[in-house]
Write an enzyme that holds these catalytic residues in place. Structure first.
Site, PDB file in Angstrom:
ATOM      1  N   CYS A 117       0.828  -1.203   0.000  1.00 29.15           N
ATOM      2  CA  CYS A 117       0.000   0.000   0.000  1.00 29.15           C
ATOM      3  C   CYS A 117       0.867   1.260   0.000  1.00 29.15           C
ATOM      4  CB  CYS A 117      -0.933  -0.012   1.209  1.00 29.15           C
ATOM      5  SG  CYS A 117      -2.254   1.217   1.130  1.00 29.15           S
ATOM      6  N   CYS A 118       1.893   1.282   0.830  1.00 26.71           N
ATOM      7  CA  CYS A 118       2.827   2.415   0.852  1.00 26.71           C
ATOM      8  C   CYS A 118       3.529   2.565  -0.495  1.00 26.71           C
ATOM      9  CB  CYS A 118       3.861   2.223   1.957  1.00 26.71           C
ATOM     10  SG  CYS A 118       3.249   2.414   3.645  1.00 26.71           S
ATOM     11  N   CYS A 201      -0.891   8.549   6.979  1.00 26.89           N
ATOM     12  CA  CYS A 201      -2.267   8.315   6.553  1.00 26.89           C
ATOM     13  C   CYS A 201      -3.168   8.101   7.774  1.00 26.89           C
ATOM     14  CB  CYS A 201      -2.334   7.098   5.630  1.00 26.89           C
ATOM     15  SG  CYS A 201      -1.545   7.357   4.019  1.00 26.89           S
ATOM     16  N   CYS A 204      -3.466   4.616   9.409  1.00 28.05           N
ATOM     17  CA  CYS A 204      -2.183   4.025   9.802  1.00 28.05           C
ATOM     18  C   CYS A 204      -1.455   4.824  10.869  1.00 28.05           C
ATOM     19  CB  CYS A 204      -1.279   3.866   8.577  1.00 28.05           C
ATOM     20  SG  CYS A 204      -1.928   2.720   7.343  1.00 28.05           S
ATOM     21  N   CYS A 229       8.009   3.730   5.575  1.00 32.27           N
ATOM     22  CA  CYS A 229       7.092   3.462   4.482  1.00 32.27           C
ATOM     23  C   CYS A 229       7.828   3.179   3.183  1.00 32.27           C
ATOM     24  CB  CYS A 229       6.140   4.648   4.269  1.00 32.27           C
ATOM     25  SG  CYS A 229       6.981   6.184   3.847  1.00 32.27           S
TER      26      CYS A 229
END
Length: 235
Positions: A117-118, A201, A204, A229
């Protein structure tokens, strides 16, 4: 391209964040830009840069999962300093495929998913803009984690093709940062008032508890204490 010896010589001559930024903007002109995630450090470095170069370039990564407070301070800073932030978004197709295959909150399922995702939401957009630059400016501080403890005020960014990375407040403490914000009455992300010293985010990041490390709120469900990240990994 600079050699390590040349960068060592540059660092030896720099005494303050202003020294580093003046050297950077005199050296790289419009081929340098400041990356901002709108944390406390970014408020400080942005203020320093504008005093040196009012027409400096700034960019940010909009992952699509940011807090409203982050958008609010981006708007405030943009108006205060007359900055037009270059806002970078992740590739739509890549995000849609990731969510379709792994779910909207995939990052909670595994470290592998979180890093994916990062990678899609942050790393790839960053790589896209850095490929057009000769240098970039960050708000990194050496005491944030072990990975960043090895950073210098000016360094060669081997992760991004050997461009130059400027970390003007690398030697500052959290107290130095907050004092600068207060003394200069800077706009800042209101998440700081809610115990978010490190801002990422929304899903997170959580507030830190008394006595916790300043980055304890990032990916708090993971056991690794040196979490990144992927934007500032040192090779």
């Amino acid at each position: 391209m600079y050699t390590q010896e040349e960068i060592d010589n540059v660092n030896a001559k720099l005494k303050t964040p202003t020294d580093a930024l003046k050297w950077a903007y005199e050296t790289f002109g419009d081929k340098i830009a400041k990356a901002s995630s709108f944390g406390a450090e970014d408020s400080v470095v942005t203020d320093m840069i504008i005093k040196i170069n009012p027409k400096a370039r700034f960019f940010t990564l909009d992952t699509g999962r940011l807090n409203q407070e982050t958008y609010d301070v981006m708007d405030t800073i943009s108006k205060k300093y007359k900055i037009k932030f270059e806002v970078l978004f992740p590739d739509r197709d890549a995000v849609e495929e990731m969510v379709r295959e792994k779910g909207i909150n995939l990052f909670y399922e595994s470290v592998e998913n979180r890093k994916l995702c990062c990678e899609i939401r942050k790393v790839r957009p960053l790589n896209r803009i850095l490929s057009t630059l000769d240098a970039w400016v960050t708000g990194l501080r050496r005491d944030q984690n072990e990975n960043r403890s090895k950073s210098s005020m000016v360094e060669i960014d081997h992760l991004h093709g050997g461009i130059i990375k400027i970390n003007p407040i690398i030697d500052w403490s959290w107290e130095n940062v907050m004092s600068y914000i207060k003394d200069h009455e800077l706009p800042y992300n209101k998440l700081l008032d809610k115990n978010y010293p490190s801002i990422g985010c929304e899903p997170c990041t959580r507030p830190v508890k008394p006595g916790e490390d300043l980055r304890a709120g990032r990916w708090w469900w993971e056991s690794d204490t040196h979490k990144e990240c992927g934007l500032h990994i040192k090779h």
